[in-house]
Design a protein around this motif. Structure first.
Motif, PDB file in Angstrom:
ATOM      1  N   LEU A  21       0.820  -1.207   0.000  1.00  0.00           N
ATOM      2  CA  LEU A  21       0.000   0.000   0.000  1.00  0.00           C
ATOM      3  C   LEU A  21       0.855   1.259   0.000  1.00  0.00           C
ATOM      4  CD1 LEU A  21      -2.824  -1.085   2.479  1.00  0.00           C
ATOM      5  CD2 LEU A  21      -3.048  -0.727   0.007  1.00  0.00           C
ATOM      6  N   LYS A  22       1.921   1.266   0.783  1.00  0.00           N
ATOM      7  CA  LYS A  22       2.811   2.429   0.817  1.00  0.00           C
ATOM      8  C   LYS A  22       3.517   2.622  -0.523  1.00  0.00           C
ATOM      9  CE  LYS A  22       3.635   2.903   5.741  1.00  0.00           C
ATOM     10  NZ  LYS A  22       4.625   2.954   6.829  1.00  0.00           N
ATOM     11  N   GLY A  73       1.556   4.514  -2.865  1.00  0.00           N
ATOM     12  CA  GLY A  73       1.347   5.911  -2.542  1.00  0.00           C
ATOM     13  C   GLY A  73       0.330   6.195  -1.444  1.00  0.00           C
ATOM     14  N   TRP A  74      -0.180   5.161  -0.794  1.00  0.00           N
ATOM     15  CA  TRP A  74      -1.145   5.345   0.280  1.00  0.00           C
ATOM     16  C   TRP A  74      -0.439   5.628   1.601  1.00  0.00           C
ATOM     17  CZ3 TRP A  74      -6.367   5.422  -0.314  1.00  0.00           C
ATOM     18  CH2 TRP A  74      -6.878   4.943  -1.515  1.00  0.00           C
ATOM     19  N   SER A  75      -1.043   6.448   2.426  1.00  0.00           N
ATOM     20  CA  SER A  75      -0.620   6.619   3.810  1.00  0.00           C
ATOM     21  C   SER A  75      -1.337   5.526   4.595  1.00  0.00           C
ATOM     22  CB  SER A  75      -1.027   8.006   4.308  1.00  0.00           C
ATOM     23  OG  SER A  75      -0.781   8.120   5.680  1.00  0.00           O
ATOM     24  N   VAL A  76      -0.599   4.737   5.360  1.00  0.00           N
ATOM     25  CA  VAL A  76      -1.178   3.553   5.985  1.00  0.00           C
ATOM     26  C   VAL A  76      -1.072   3.629   7.505  1.00  0.00           C
ATOM     27  CG1 VAL A  76      -1.075   1.036   6.153  1.00  0.00           C
ATOM     28  CG2 VAL A  76      -0.527   2.160   3.984  1.00  0.00           C
ATOM     29  N   PRO A 120     -10.980   7.273   7.793  1.00  0.00           N
ATOM     30  CA  PRO A 120     -10.030   7.227   6.679  1.00  0.00           C
ATOM     31  C   PRO A 120     -10.753   7.068   5.339  1.00  0.00           C
ATOM     32  CG  PRO A 120     -10.083   5.115   7.774  1.00  0.00           C
ATOM     33  CD  PRO A 120     -10.958   6.043   8.578  1.00  0.00           C
ATOM     34  N   ASP A 121     -10.012   7.225   4.250  1.00  0.00           N
ATOM     35  CA  ASP A 121     -10.577   7.051   2.911  1.00  0.00           C
ATOM     36  C   ASP A 121     -10.889   5.593   2.607  1.00  0.00           C
ATOM     37  OD1 ASP A 121     -10.372   9.772   2.341  1.00  0.00           O
ATOM     38  OD2 ASP A 121      -8.347   9.554   1.554  1.00  0.00           O
ATOM     39  N   LEU A 122     -10.154   4.692   3.220  1.00  0.00           N
ATOM     40  CA  LEU A 122     -10.257   3.285   2.863  1.00  0.00           C
ATOM     41  C   LEU A 122      -9.864   2.411   4.045  1.00  0.00           C
ATOM     42  CD1 LEU A 122     -10.421   1.172   0.441  1.00  0.00           C
ATOM     43  CD2 LEU A 122      -7.963   1.505   0.231  1.00  0.00           C
TER      44      LEU A 122
END
Length: 74
Positions: free
Chosen positions: A19-20, A23-26, A56-58
């Protein structure tokens, strides 16, 4: 990312890494056992997750059963 203690050991780091890299912030949330019992899909656990995770978004479930059900419920 939501996992329990067992699924986090098996796949948590890999999922966070993928995920990182995308480009996601996890944020990693690991459901703890209560004594010798695994987490439950109940109102108490849900309320604790809501206060811990915010909006969160997801949400990504790493696991099935209780982990997946709680993640869908969120």
């Amino acid at each position: 990312m939501i996992a329990d203690q067992r699924t986090d050991v098996i796949a948590g780091s890999d999922v966070v890494s993928v995920l990182k890299q995308a480009g996601w912030s996890v944020e990693r949330v690991v459901l703890s056992d209560k004594g010798n019992l695994p987490p439950k899909c109940d109102d108490i656990t849900l309320k604790a997750l809501i206060s811990e995770t915010g909006t969160p978004d997801l949400f990504v479930a790493v696991g099935s059963g209780v982990v997946n059900d709680l993640t869908k419920w969120l």
